[in-house]
Design a protein around this motif. Structure first.
Motif, PDB file in Angstrom:
ATOM      1  N   GLY A  11     -37.326 -40.765  56.104  1.00 27.83           N
ATOM      2  CA  GLY A  11     -37.620 -40.823  54.676  1.00 27.83           C
ATOM      3  C   GLY A  11     -39.111 -40.920  54.407  1.00 27.83           C
ATOM      4  N   PHE A  12     -39.777 -41.788  55.136  1.00 32.63           N
ATOM      5  CA  PHE A  12     -41.212 -42.009  54.927  1.00 32.63           C
ATOM      6  C   PHE A  12     -42.017 -40.759  55.284  1.00 32.63           C
ATOM      7  N   PHE A  13     -41.682 -40.132  56.407  1.00 35.44           N
ATOM      8  CA  PHE A  13     -42.410 -38.933  56.837  1.00 35.44           C
ATOM      9  C   PHE A  13     -42.095 -37.736  55.932  1.00 35.44           C
ATOM     10  N   SER A  14     -40.881 -37.676  55.404  1.00 38.70           N
ATOM     11  CA  SER A  14     -40.528 -36.599  54.467  1.00 38.70           C
ATOM     12  C   SER A  14     -41.335 -36.725  53.183  1.00 38.70           C
ATOM     13  N   PHE A  15     -41.521 -37.956  52.737  1.00 35.30           N
ATOM     14  CA  PHE A  15     -42.370 -38.218  51.575  1.00 35.30           C
ATOM     15  C   PHE A  15     -43.802 -37.768  51.869  1.00 35.30           C
TER      16      PHE A  15
ATOM     17  N   VAL B 123     -31.807 -43.505  50.500  1.00 34.74           N
ATOM     18  CA  VAL B 123     -32.918 -42.913  51.253  1.00 34.74           C
ATOM     19  C   VAL B 123     -32.577 -41.481  51.666  1.00 34.74           C
ATOM     20  N   LEU B 124     -31.337 -41.221  52.064  1.00 24.90           N
ATOM     21  CA  LEU B 124     -30.926 -39.854  52.412  1.00 24.90           C
ATOM     22  C   LEU B 124     -31.060 -38.929  51.211  1.00 24.90           C
ATOM     23  N   PHE B 125     -30.741 -39.460  50.032  1.00 25.28           N
ATOM     24  CA  PHE B 125     -30.905 -38.679  48.799  1.00 25.28           C
ATOM     25  C   PHE B 125     -32.369 -38.310  48.597  1.00 25.28           C
ATOM     26  N   TRP B 126     -33.274 -39.275  48.786  1.00 34.11           N
ATOM     27  CA  TRP B 126     -34.701 -39.014  48.606  1.00 34.11           C
ATOM     28  C   TRP B 126     -35.226 -38.047  49.662  1.00 34.11           C
ATOM     29  N   ILE B 127     -34.688 -38.121  50.870  1.00 29.05           N
ATOM     30  CA  ILE B 127     -35.085 -37.165  51.914  1.00 29.05           C
ATOM     31  C   ILE B 127     -34.760 -35.739  51.463  1.00 29.05           C
ATOM     32  N   ALA B 128     -33.550 -35.573  50.939  1.00 30.99           N
ATOM     33  CA  ALA B 128     -33.139 -34.255  50.442  1.00 30.99           C
ATOM     34  C   ALA B 128     -34.045 -33.796  49.300  1.00 30.99           C
ATOM     35  N   VAL B 129     -34.393 -34.714  48.404  1.00 33.92           N
ATOM     36  CA  VAL B 129     -35.278 -34.389  47.272  1.00 33.92           C
ATOM     37  C   VAL B 129     -36.651 -33.955  47.769  1.00 33.92           C
ATOM     38  N   PHE B 130     -37.232 -34.714  48.716  1.00 35.43           N
ATOM     39  CA  PHE B 130     -38.577 -34.417  49.206  1.00 35.43           C
ATOM     40  C   PHE B 130     -38.618 -33.076  49.940  1.00 35.43           C
ATOM     41  N   ILE B 131     -37.605 -32.802  50.755  1.00 33.17           N
ATOM     42  CA  ILE B 131     -37.603 -31.548  51.516  1.00 33.17           C
ATOM     43  C   ILE B 131     -37.375 -30.358  50.592  1.00 33.17           C
ATOM     44  N   TYR B 132     -36.457 -30.500  49.656  1.00 31.36           N
ATOM     45  CA  TYR B 132     -36.213 -29.404  48.714  1.00 31.36           C
ATOM     46  C   TYR B 132     -37.432 -29.170  47.829  1.00 31.36           C
ATOM     47  N   ALA B 133     -38.064 -30.262  47.370  1.00 31.52           N
ATOM     48  CA  ALA B 133     -39.260 -30.146  46.523  1.00 31.52           C
ATOM     49  C   ALA B 133     -40.396 -29.488  47.299  1.00 31.52           C
ATOM     50  N   SER B 134     -40.501 -29.804  48.592  1.00 29.62           N
ATOM     51  CA  SER B 134     -41.530 -29.185  49.433  1.00 29.62           C
ATOM     52  C   SER B 134     -41.311 -27.678  49.524  1.00 29.62           C
ATOM     53  N   TYR B 135     -40.052 -27.299  49.728  1.00 26.71           N
ATOM     54  CA  TYR B 135     -39.715 -25.871  49.814  1.00 26.71           C
ATOM     55  C   TYR B 135     -39.954 -25.171  48.486  1.00 26.71           C
ATOM     56  N   ALA B 136     -39.514 -25.812  47.382  1.00 27.09           N
ATOM     57  CA  ALA B 136     -39.680 -25.217  46.051  1.00 27.09           C
ATOM     58  C   ALA B 136     -41.162 -25.035  45.717  1.00 27.09           C
TER      59      ALA B 136
END
Length: 282
Positions: A160-164, A262-275
């Motif tokens: 989670g922290f590294f995805s952020f 935290v898993l939800f935020w991981i998904a948000v950060f990775i999707y936002a990075s891709y978007a």
């Protein structure tokens, strides 16, 4: 997956700063073992920290995972510098020209994040197991391998922290500013928490429960909640508290809800990075 990891490994291997930071990080994880060497001899009083039960099974899983998580900022620097270097050295553009899709590019970074977190977790497991076998008063198999959920929480926390950090690295493009962005977000969460306490000040003893119920859904607070502080769990601390008329009542367990958040935020950060990467004209 292996192809994408190989690309990232090649980049890190040829980046001196990333190599040094990675070595420092794992060196600090190993330094947890040095806690066992802390001794104080003041006249008749002899204090050996390892004998206070911090390496007893299963407490050692809780204590070491909490302490190891403190060093995560060193790997955060590696993650954000990876993204900064992509822009500085034009390797991102070159990777895309060579046929790597933007989705594969983000996945390569995410796989690296998972790999770092997994290696860290295995490392902490090994150090904790060795320290426990040396110093623990309890060596039954059932006790040794109980409460391993703290290692799962540690793994999820790092991812989670590294995805952020990955998201901030893509958003800001500069490693120093990305780390500063993480600090700014921490300050924002702290200010919001203070505001909530002020808003619910009339509730007195119930204010903390109200604030925690709201704050648990924010990213950094959710990550912090995965592994609660272990110090008040020690028998010595509880004995002192009991002598002064205080009773420590706290739930130290790993919450499924916290992991889900935290898993939800991981998904948000990775999707936002891709978007974000998909939208940009590189």
């Amino acid at each position: 997956m292996l192809r994408l990891l190989d690309i990232e490994f090649h980049k890190i291997k040829h980046n001196r700063a990333s190599r040094i930071l990675s070595l420092v990080y794992f060196g600090l994880l190993a330094s947890i073992a040095l806690i066992a060497a802390i001794k104080f001899d003041i006249g008749p009083v002899k204090f050996h920290l390892a004998e206070q039960g911090i390496f007893n099974f299963p407490y050692v899983w809780h204590f070491n995972s909490y302490m190891a998580a403190i060093f995560k900022f060193f790997l955060l620097l590696v993650i954000v510098s990876m993204m900064a270097n992509e822009y500085s050295y034009k390797t991102l553009k070159q990777n895309l020209i060579d046929g790597l899709s933007k989705k594969e590019f983000i996945l390569s970074k995410f796989y690296t994040v998972i790999l770092f977190a997994a290696i860290s977790t295995v490392f902490v497991f090994g150090v904790s197991l060795i320290l426990g076998l040396i110093y623990s008063d309890f060596n039954e198999i059932g006790i040794i391998f109980s409460e391993l959920e703290y290692l799962l929480a540690f793994f999820v926390k790092l991812v989670g922290f590294f995805s952020f950090g990955l998201f901030l690295g893509i958003l800001i493009k500069r490693s120093a500013f990305a780390v500063a962005g993480m600090v700014v977000w921490l300050i924002i969460e702290s200010i919001f928490k203070g505001f909530l306490y002020w808003n619910y000040r009339h509730l007195k003893f119930d204010a903390s429960e109200k604030v925690d119920a709201i704050m648990q859904f924010l990213p950094l607070e959710a990550m912090a909640n995965l592994i609660k502080e272990p110090f008040s769990r020690l028998g010595a601390v509880r004995s002192v508290a009991k002598q002064i008329g205080e009773t420590v009542v706290k739930d130290y367990s790993v919450s499924i809800l916290n992991i889900a958040i935290v898993l939800f935020w991981i998904a948000v950060f990775i999707y936002a990075s891709y978007a974000l990467l998909k939208k940009r004209d590189l």
